[in-house]
Enzyme design. Structure first.
Site, PDB file in Angstrom:
ATOM      1  N   HIS A 212       0.822  -1.209   0.000  1.00 35.49           N
ATOM      2  CA  HIS A 212       0.000   0.000   0.000  1.00 35.49           C
ATOM      3  C   HIS A 212       0.854   1.256   0.000  1.00 35.49           C
ATOM      4  CE1 HIS A 212       0.782   0.322   4.394  1.00 35.49           C
ATOM      5  NE2 HIS A 212       0.732  -0.991   4.330  1.00 35.49           N
ATOM      6  N   GLY A 213       0.445   2.223  -0.798  1.00 37.00           N
ATOM      7  CA  GLY A 213       1.120   3.510  -0.836  1.00 37.00           C
ATOM      8  C   GLY A 213       2.399   3.550  -1.641  1.00 37.00           C
TER       9      GLY A 213
END
Length: 350
Positions: A248-249
Site C-alpha cells: 500500500h502507498g
C-alpha cells in the site's frame, strides 16, 4: 510468406540481407522458432557472437543476425538466408506478430454476466460469461472483460484495456488505457494496515486509491494494494511479472520492469525505468532513483541512488558485491589459515 515479404514489412530495420547477392534464394517462411528448435520453413534469430555456434547446427531456413560479417558469412555457407539488424531480438519480436495474434473476442455482452444498472459501458466492449460489474463502474471503449472477472463499485477501466479471466479489481481503483491485467491478479485490495494495541491488532481501514496509468501490464496472481490514505500508483508503460506483491502507498515510476516474486513493503518509491530482478525484496519507505537496477534475490534496506546497480542481502553496490563474493568463496581456506596462525601464536607464547 516469402522471406522477401518479411523484409518488405520491416525493411527499414534491416541494414543488410542475403537477397542482395542471392535474390533467387527466397524460401517460404511458415513460422518462427528458437534457433535450437527450428525446423525447415521457420525463421529464428542470433542475438550475438556467443550464439554463433548454433548457426551451423540449426534447421532454420532464415535467420535474423546482428551486424556481424562473420555470422553473416557463416549463415551463407550453411545455405541459410539472413538479414542483419542492430537489435535482432526486437526484430524477431516484431516478426512473431506476423504469425501469431493473441485471442481477441468479438465485442459482445454475454447473457450470464451481471452488470449493475448504474455501470457505464463504452462501445465495442466484450464482457464474458459470469463477469460481475458492480455499481458506478466505468468501462472505456474497446475494453475486454474475460470470464469470471469481478469489478467492485466505482472502478474506472480505460479504453482498450484487457482484464483476463478470474482477476479482481477492488473499489477505488482507476486503470488507464491499453493496460493488461492477467488472470488471478488482484488490483486495489486492502493494504496490510494494522495498528498494534495492548489488546491486539486494530485494523486501519484502507480508504485510499489504486491508480494504474496507461499501458501498464500486470502478471498472473500479482497483487497491488490500496492504501489507508492517498494512493498507490504505477506509472505508465511499467511491466509487472507474475507473483509480485506491491504494498500500500507505493509509487512506481514509468517504464519500470518488475520480475516475478518481487515484494515491496508499503510506501516504497521507484523512479522511472527501474529494473527489479526476481525475488527482490524492498523494505518500507525505501526510495530507488531513476534507472536503478537489482540482481536476483536482492534485499534492499536503504535508498538506492539513480543509475546504481545493487546485489545481495543486504544490498551492496555491484562492484563491491563482486569483491565480497570473491572473498566469500575463499572463506574456508582463510579459516584454515587463521587457525594455523592462532596455533603458532599460542605455541610462541608458551
Amino acid at each position: 510468406m516469402k522471406f522477401s515479404e518479411i523484409l518488405h514489412q520491416f525493411g527499414d530495420a534491416a541494414n543488410a540481407h542475403s537477397l542482395t547477392s542471392n535474390p533467387d534464394q527466397d524460401p517460404e517462411i511458415t513460422g518462427v522458432a528458437a534457433i535450437d528448435q527450428a525446423s525447415n520453413g521457420t525463421l529464428s534469430y542470433v542475438e550475438g557472437a556467443k550464439f554463433g555456434s548454433f548457426i551451423s547446427k540449426t534447421n532454420a531456413s532464415a535467420l535474423i543476425l546482428p551486424q556481424d560479417e562473420k555470422l553473416q558469412t557463416l549463415a551463407q555457407e550453411n545455405g541459410i538466408v539472413w538479414l542483419a539488424t542492430p537489435d535482432p531480438r526486437l526484430f524477431f519480436a516484431k516478426v512473431i506478430a506476423l504469425f501469431y495474434q493473441p485471442y481477441r473476442p468479438v465485442p459482445e455482452i454475454h447473457p450470464t454476466s451481471v452488470i449493475h444498472s448504474t455501470a457505464k459501458v463504452g462501445s465495442d466492449v466484450y464482457i464474458g460469461p459470469h463477469a460481475v460489474i458492480q455499481q458506478g463502474v466505468e468501462i472505456g471503449n474497446g475494453a475486454i472483460i474475460h470470464p469470471n472477472v469481478v469489478i467492485y463499485p466505482d472502478v474506472k477501466i480505460g479504453d482498450r484495456t484487457t482484464l483476463h479471466a478470474n482477476c479482481t479489481i477492488h473499489e477505488r481503483t482507476h486503470i488507464g488505457a491499453d493496460c493488461v491485467i492477467h488472470s488471478g491478479a488482484v488490483i486495489g485490495a486492502e493494504g496490510f494496515g494494522f495498528v498494534p494495541t495492548r489488546t491486539g491488532w486494530f485494523k486501519m481501514e484502507q480508504s485510499g486509491y489504486t491508480v494504474l496509468e496507461d499501458g501498464v501490464e500486470v502478471g498472473c496472481n500479482s497483487g497491488i494494494d490500496r492504501p489507508a490514505v492517498g494512493e498507490t500508483r504505477v506509472g505508465r508503460n511499467t511491466i509487472i511479472d507474475s507473483l509480485v506483491q506491491i504494498g500500500h502507498g507505493c509509487k512506481i515510476g514509468s517504464g519500470c520492469a518488475i520480475a516475478g516474486q518481487v515484494g515491496m513493503a508499503g510506501g516504497v518509491q521507484l523512479g522511472n525505468r527501474v529494473i527489479l530482478a526476481g525475488q527482490t525484496g524492498i523494505v518500507n519507505q525505501v526510495k530507488m532513483g531513476d534507472g536503478a537496477m537489482t540482481s536476483a534475490q536482492t534485499g534492499i534496506h536503504n535508498d538506492v541512488a539513480p543509475g546504481e546497480i545493487v546485489c545481495g542481502t543486504p544490498a551492496l553496490p555491484y562492484k563491491l558485491y563482486l569483491k565480497v563474493s570473491a572473498v566469500y568463496g575463499r572463506l574456508p581456506d582463510m579459516y584454515q589459515s587463521l587457525k594455523q596462525l592462532q596455533r603458532k601464536l599460542k605455541n610462541s607464547n608458551e
